[in-house]
Design a protein around this motif. Structure first.
Motif, PDB file in Angstrom:
ATOM      1  N   ILE A   1       0.867  -1.186   0.000  1.00 33.90           N
ATOM      2  CA  ILE A   1       0.000   0.000   0.000  1.00 33.90           C
ATOM      3  C   ILE A   1       0.895   1.224   0.000  1.00 33.90           C
ATOM      4  CG2 ILE A   1      -1.757   1.303   1.267  1.00 33.90           C
ATOM      5  CD1 ILE A   1      -2.783  -1.314   2.396  1.00 33.90           C
TER       6      ILE A   1
ATOM      7  N   ARG B   1       4.599   0.662   0.208  1.00 40.75           N
ATOM      8  CA  ARG B   1       5.106  -0.068   1.363  1.00 40.75           C
ATOM      9  C   ARG B   1       4.568  -1.490   1.341  1.00 40.75           C
ATOM     10  NH1 ARG B   1       4.393  -0.375   7.266  1.00 40.75           N
ATOM     11  NH2 ARG B   1       2.259   0.355   7.102  1.00 40.75           N
TER      12      ARG B   1
ATOM     13  N   ILE C   1       3.270  -4.813   2.698  1.00 39.78           N
ATOM     14  CA  ILE C   1       2.578  -5.185   3.937  1.00 39.78           C
ATOM     15  C   ILE C   1       2.543  -6.693   4.090  1.00 39.78           C
ATOM     16  CG2 ILE C   1       0.309  -5.198   5.029  1.00 39.78           C
ATOM     17  CD1 ILE C   1      -0.079  -2.421   3.707  1.00 39.78           C
TER      18      ILE C   1
ATOM     19  N   PRO D   1       3.535 -10.288  15.205  1.00 43.88           N
ATOM     20  CA  PRO D   1       3.279  -9.127  16.055  1.00 43.88           C
ATOM     21  C   PRO D   1       2.297  -8.166  15.391  1.00 43.88           C
ATOM     22  CG  PRO D   1       5.434  -8.961  15.011  1.00 43.88           C
ATOM     23  CD  PRO D   1       4.904 -10.305  14.674  1.00 43.88           C
ATOM     24  N   SER D   2       1.853  -7.219  16.193  1.00 45.77           N
ATOM     25  CA  SER D   2       0.905  -6.233  15.686  1.00 45.77           C
ATOM     26  C   SER D   2       1.520  -5.483  14.511  1.00 45.77           C
ATOM     27  CB  SER D   2       0.544  -5.257  16.812  1.00 45.77           C
ATOM     28  OG  SER D   2      -0.417  -4.354  16.360  1.00 45.77           O
ATOM     29  N   GLY D   3       0.772  -5.346  13.454  1.00 44.51           N
ATOM     30  CA  GLY D   3       1.252  -4.618  12.291  1.00 44.51           C
ATOM     31  C   GLY D   3       2.002  -5.476  11.302  1.00 44.51           C
ATOM     32  N   SER D   4       2.048  -6.798  11.572  1.00 48.94           N
ATOM     33  CA  SER D   4       2.805  -7.667  10.682  1.00 48.94           C
ATOM     34  C   SER D   4       2.003  -8.073   9.437  1.00 48.94           C
ATOM     35  CB  SER D   4       3.261  -8.915  11.453  1.00 48.94           C
ATOM     36  OG  SER D   4       2.133  -9.565  12.013  1.00 48.94           O
ATOM     37  N   GLY D   5       0.749  -7.749   9.409  1.00 53.03           N
ATOM     38  CA  GLY D   5      -0.037  -8.003   8.191  1.00 53.03           C
ATOM     39  C   GLY D   5      -0.994  -9.169   8.283  1.00 53.03           C
ATOM     40  N   LYS D   6      -1.336  -9.593   9.496  1.00 52.83           N
ATOM     41  CA  LYS D   6      -2.236 -10.743   9.649  1.00 52.83           C
ATOM     42  C   LYS D   6      -3.631 -10.428   9.085  1.00 52.83           C
ATOM     43  CE  LYS D   6      -1.704 -10.782  14.144  1.00 52.83           C
ATOM     44  NZ  LYS D   6      -0.738  -9.666  14.302  1.00 52.83           N
ATOM     45  N   THR D   7      -4.179  -9.317   9.549  1.00 52.63           N
ATOM     46  CA  THR D   7      -5.521  -8.936   9.080  1.00 52.63           C
ATOM     47  C   THR D   7      -5.515  -8.691   7.574  1.00 52.63           C
ATOM     48  OG1 THR D   7      -6.087  -8.004  11.231  1.00 52.63           O
ATOM     49  CG2 THR D   7      -7.369  -7.252   9.358  1.00 52.63           C
ATOM     50  N   SER D   8      -4.430  -8.065   7.100  1.00 51.11           N
ATOM     51  CA  SER D   8      -4.341  -7.808   5.657  1.00 51.11           C
ATOM     52  C   SER D   8      -4.365  -9.116   4.880  1.00 51.11           C
ATOM     53  CB  SER D   8      -3.061  -7.038   5.345  1.00 51.11           C
ATOM     54  OG  SER D   8      -3.041  -5.809   6.039  1.00 51.11           O
TER      55      SER D   8
ATOM     56  N   GLU E   1      -7.898 -12.730  15.678  1.00 47.93           N
ATOM     57  CA  GLU E   1      -7.757 -12.331  17.077  1.00 47.93           C
ATOM     58  C   GLU E   1      -8.949 -12.749  17.931  1.00 47.93           C
ATOM     59  OE1 GLU E   1      -4.993 -10.891  17.877  1.00 47.93           O
ATOM     60  OE2 GLU E   1      -4.326  -9.563  16.249  1.00 47.93           O
TER      61      GLU E   1
ATOM     62  N   HIS F   1      -1.624 -12.532  17.826  1.00 49.36           N
ATOM     63  CA  HIS F   1      -0.290 -12.273  18.323  1.00 49.36           C
ATOM     64  C   HIS F   1      -0.200 -12.783  19.751  1.00 49.36           C
ATOM     65  CE1 HIS F   1      -2.518  -8.451  19.351  1.00 49.36           C
ATOM     66  NE2 HIS F   1      -2.101  -8.854  20.536  1.00 49.36           N
TER      67      HIS F   1
HETATM   68  N1  LIG Z   1      -5.912   0.338   4.135  1.00 53.82           N
HETATM   69  C1  LIG Z   1      -4.645   0.534   4.585  1.00 53.82           C
HETATM   70  N2  LIG Z   1      -3.967   1.641   4.237  1.00 53.82           N
HETATM   71  C2  LIG Z   1      -2.731   1.862   4.660  1.00 53.82           C
HETATM   72  N3  LIG Z   1      -2.091   1.027   5.435  1.00 53.82           N
HETATM   73  C3  LIG Z   1      -2.689  -0.121   5.827  1.00 53.82           C
HETATM   74  C4  LIG Z   1      -4.015  -0.416   5.423  1.00 53.82           C
HETATM   75  N4  LIG Z   1      -4.365  -1.609   5.967  1.00 53.82           N
HETATM   76  C5  LIG Z   1      -3.302  -2.019   6.680  1.00 53.82           C
HETATM   77  N5  LIG Z   1      -2.312  -1.127   6.597  1.00 53.82           N
HETATM   78  C6  LIG Z   1      -1.013  -1.260   7.212  1.00 53.82           C
HETATM   79  O1  LIG Z   1      -0.527  -2.547   6.964  1.00 53.82           O
HETATM   80  C7  LIG Z   1       0.133  -3.052   8.079  1.00 53.82           C
HETATM   81  C8  LIG Z   1      -0.410  -4.357   8.480  1.00 53.82           C
HETATM   82  O2  LIG Z   1      -1.657  -4.150   9.075  1.00 53.82           O
HETATM   83  P1  LIG Z   1      -2.587  -5.313   9.597  1.00 53.82           P
HETATM   84  O3  LIG Z   1      -3.839  -4.753  10.116  1.00 53.82           O
HETATM   85  O4  LIG Z   1      -2.670  -6.342   8.550  1.00 53.82           O
HETATM   86  O5  LIG Z   1      -1.703  -5.892  10.787  1.00 53.82           O
HETATM   87  P2  LIG Z   1      -2.081  -6.973  11.836  1.00 53.82           P
HETATM   88  O6  LIG Z   1      -0.976  -7.991  11.812  1.00 53.82           O
HETATM   89  O7  LIG Z   1      -3.434  -7.444  11.662  1.00 53.82           O
HETATM   90  O8  LIG Z   1      -1.933  -6.177  13.200  1.00 53.82           O
HETATM   91  P3  LIG Z   1      -2.766  -6.363  14.539  1.00 53.82           P
HETATM   92  O9  LIG Z   1      -2.163  -7.552  15.229  1.00 53.82           O
HETATM   93  O10 LIG Z   1      -2.482  -5.126  15.307  1.00 53.82           O
HETATM   94  O11 LIG Z   1      -4.180  -6.543  14.182  1.00 53.82           O
HETATM   95  C9  LIG Z   1       0.033  -2.001   9.144  1.00 53.82           C
HETATM   96  O12 LIG Z   1       1.282  -1.283   9.193  1.00 53.82           O
HETATM   97  C10 LIG Z   1      -1.091  -1.115   8.702  1.00 53.82           C
HETATM   98  O13 LIG Z   1      -0.849   0.200   9.124  1.00 53.82           O
END
Ligand SMILES: Nc1ncnc2c1ncn2[C@@H]1O[C@H](COP(=O)(O)OP(=O)(O)OP(=O)(O)O)[C@@H](O)[C@H]1O
Ligand SMILES: [Mg+2]
Lengths: 433, 219
Positions: free
Chosen positions: B18, B21, B23, B42-49, B168, B201
């Motif tokens: 995105i 960057r 993800i 960890p948080s922000g590692s891209g699991k939800t993505s 989660e 996480h």
């Molecule tokens: N729509 C978006 N626009 C910009 N950045 C995004 C978007 N969606 C996710 N990100 C970025 O992508 C990265 C991964 O986010 P994601 O939500 O997948 O992490 P996560 O592993 O699920 O974290 P958490 O454990 O906190 O839920 C983060 O740095 C987030 O800021």
């Protein structure tokens, strides 16, 4: 549990807004339906009253007034014209039929009309019981008169002077009911019909059996025969007759108006001009005056229609606001539906359905309310029943109103639905989580 | 059997970025039926993505995703919706049920949309399995935290998906409830034949899963 049931659940979930949406639309639709029913019934009634009458000849004055008094039997006549006018008209080759009307009195508000049997044929009026009048002071009464006065066959009554209730009564010249008519849905229902001579008798106008010229009206011929036998003892009395206002010294037989049917289309070209060139006469065309009446009434109806339409727009706006507000709170739900497997089209359709259901409820209730009001009004005001206004009569235009309301509901839901359609679920999920 | 060998989920060179960057970046990963797996990072590692990509809610900038042999990438939105409807059940931490409906109605709705059939007995059986029979006619907002989670699991399973993904599911729960939540997930999955993919996480759940996909923290 279907999308439909889910939609109902959402509507139930915001009961107050839902009821308000429906109420607003109901009132708008009911008003439109009401206006439509009254306008169309009034128009078709006036059309029926004027049908078959090509021209009305009467005293000079307002042509509208002549038509109102001579055809629809509302408003006062423009005056009287000499009886000779009838013969003059019947001598015209373009005239197919000429029916005299003599007005001036009423019985309990029902107008007494001196005329000939041809007048009944004009409206296709049939006897419910009794027989036709065939001599002076015999009367045939319309169905509304019969219902309003409870007059039976053989009943005697005296007319009162004037065209509305009140006025002094002509005690010494009573009428006898000899026949009662079936309902026709026309002005005849409200009239008391009698030979023209009766009206002259009542007002003490001496009239003799005059020359020929009555070939067209055999019943009038017959009437004259009887009149000759029985009614000769009526001498001229100085009665303050509407028939002859002002010239009491010399009372001559007069009529109030003459209804004319052309023999040929040529009549329309020649006759009105011919009549209007006579000093004391005017000719008025019912179709022309009716169009004027309807356009005058139409302005009032249009104003009310615009108000009703504004109300429907308000209703649509309130549906939009309610739906829009509700969807702001339902973003998570919508995302969840998509996650479960609903397509974009399905969630779009769900929101549209919500608007459509509100509109359908408002439209159907509005239709019912409109007809209920018509029913109540018809129960309260006999005039409306006479006009043929009925709660059970459905007008094709109501379908249009119904479709219009549904269209408004869809339109109100369209913007919120499009918004839902375009939603990025991943983003919504991120916001909601 | 060939079908048995086919991965339930297969990621091939999946890449998502995105604004320049990166993800998500996965060379290759496959999940076979019955292999309950953990998506760890960890948080922000891209699991939800990654979950959004697997479910077809987000199109990755590169690579291919297959669910039960069918492509989730490079196909129309309608096809993605359909594949998700037939194969995937999602459990979120907070987004659980449609607010205007009772628990039971929610399950019936999910069954109608997801499976295109109506089997009230099955819904009631599932409600009983997650221990919510006494709350079947309760509204979502009347449920406790734990009841809500259990309802969310039942809702995800009612359409009999082959793959159940939970994002989660335990991070807000205490140890005892985390244990119960995982028991429930495993029991329900066993009962319906679903395979679990749980993103977290939360290190407490690590020991319960034999398979895992670990995402590295991104700077
Ligand atoms: N729509 C978006 N626009 C910009 N950045 C995004 C978007 N969606 C996710 N990100 C970025 O992508 C990265 C991964 O986010 P994601 O939500 O997948 O992490 P996560 O592993 O699920 O974290 P958490 O454990 O906190 O839920 C983060 O740095 C987030 O800021
Ligand atoms: Mg996350």
């Amino acid at each position: 549990m279907s999308i439909f049931a889910l939609t109902l659940a959402y509507l139930r979930d915001r009961k107050l807004a839902t009821l308000l949406n429906i109420l607003l639309l109901t009132l708008g639709v009911a008003t439109l339906v009401l206006l439509r029913i009254f306008a169309s019934q009034l128009e078709s009634r006036l059309d029926r009253d004027a049908q078959g009458i090509d021209l009305v000849v009467g005293a000079k004055g307002s042509p509208m007034q002549l038509i109102l008094s001579g055809v629809f039997h509302i408003d006062a006549p423009t005056g009287n014209i000499p009886l000779e006018t009838l013969d003059l008209l019947r001598r015209q080759p373009t005239v197919g039929q000429a029916i005299p009307l003599a007005l001036g009195d009423n019985f309990r508000g029902f107008r007494i009309v001196g005329t000939e049997a041809g007048y009944l044929d004009l409206y296709g009026a049939e006897l419910a019981d009794g027989r036709l009048f065939d001599r002076p002071m015999e009367a045939v009464i319309g169905s509304a008169v019969a219902a309003g006065t409870h007059a039976a066959l053989g009943q005697r009554f005296t007319g009162s002077h004037g065209l509305g209730e009140g006025g002094h009564s002509h005690e010494d010249t009573p009428f006898t009911v000899v026949g009662r008519l079936k309902p026709t849905g026309t002005v005849v229902d409200r009239l008391i019909l009698t030979p023209v001579e009766s009206v002259w008798n009542v007002h003490g106008i001496h009239h003799e059996e005059h020359e020929d010229g009555h070939e067209h009206a055999p019943s009038a011929e017959e009437t004259h025969g009887h009149h000759h036998d029985h009614d000769h003892d009526h001498e001229a009395r100085p009665a303050p007759a509407a028939m002859d206002s002002g010239r009491q010294a010399e009372l001559k037989p007069e009529v109030t108006a003459i209804l004319v049917r052309y023999r040929s289309a040529l009549g329309a070209v020649q006759l009105p001009g011919f009549i209007n060139r006579q000093t004391d006469l005017q000719a008025a065309v019912p179709a022309v005056e009716l169009a004027r009446i309807l356009s005058l009434v139409g302005i009032g109806l249009d104003t009310m229609r615009v108000l009703a339409l504004l109300q429907m727009l308000t209703a649509a706006l309130s549906i939009f606001v309610a739906l829009y507000g509700s969807l702001q709170k339902r973003q998570g739900d919508m995302a969840l539906l998509r996650v479960i497997g609903a397509s974009r089209g399905q969630v779009f359709g769900q929101v549209l359905l919500e608007g459509l259901l509100l509109a359908a409820a408002g439209a159907i209730l509005g239709l019912l309310l409109g007809h209920a009001v018509v029913g109540v009004a018809a129960a309260i005001f006999p005039e409306l029943r006479e006009l043929g206004v009925s709660a059970l009569h459905f007008d094709p235009a109501e379908l249009l109103i119904l479709l219009g309301a549904l269209g408004l509901g869809l339109l109100a839901a369209l913007i919120p639905a499009l918004q839902v359609y375009r939603t990025d679920i991943a983003r919504t999920l991120a916001e909601v989580q | 059997m060939a079908l048995q060998d086919e991965p339930l989920l297969e990621l091939k060179a999946v890449h998502h970025a995105i604004g320049g960057r990166t993800i998500v970046e996965i060379e290759h990963w496959a999940l076979r039926p019955g292999e309950h797996a953990l998506l760890l990072g960890p948080s922000g590692s891209g699991k939800t993505s990654l979950i959004n990509i697997v479910c077809g809610l987000v199109a990755p900038t590169g690579g291919e995703v297959r669910v039960a042999g069918e492509r989730m990438t490079g196909v129309s939105a309608l096809e993605k919706d359909d594949l998700r409807r037939r194969r995937i059940g999602l459990v979120f931490q907070t987004l659980r049920l449609v607010s205007a409906l009772t628990v039971r109605q929610n399950l019936l709705l999910a069954q109608t949309i997801g499976r295109r059939l109506r089997d009230e007995a099955d819904v009631d059986r599932l409600i009983g399995r997650v221990g919510l029979s006494h709350r079947a006619h309760g509204r979502p907002r009347e449920l406790s935290q734990g009841e809500g989670q259990r309802a969310a699991i039942a809702r995800a399973l009612v359409a009999r998906p082959a793959l159940v993904i939970a994002d989660e599911p335990t991070s807000a729960l205490d140890d005892a409830n985390t244990g119960r939540m995982l028991d429930l997930l495993f029991d329900s999955a066993a009962a319906t034949g679903a395979t679990l993919l749980v993103a977290t996480h939360d290190e407490r759940v690590r020991g319960r899963f034999a398979h895992r996909l670990e995402l590295a923290a991104r700077a």
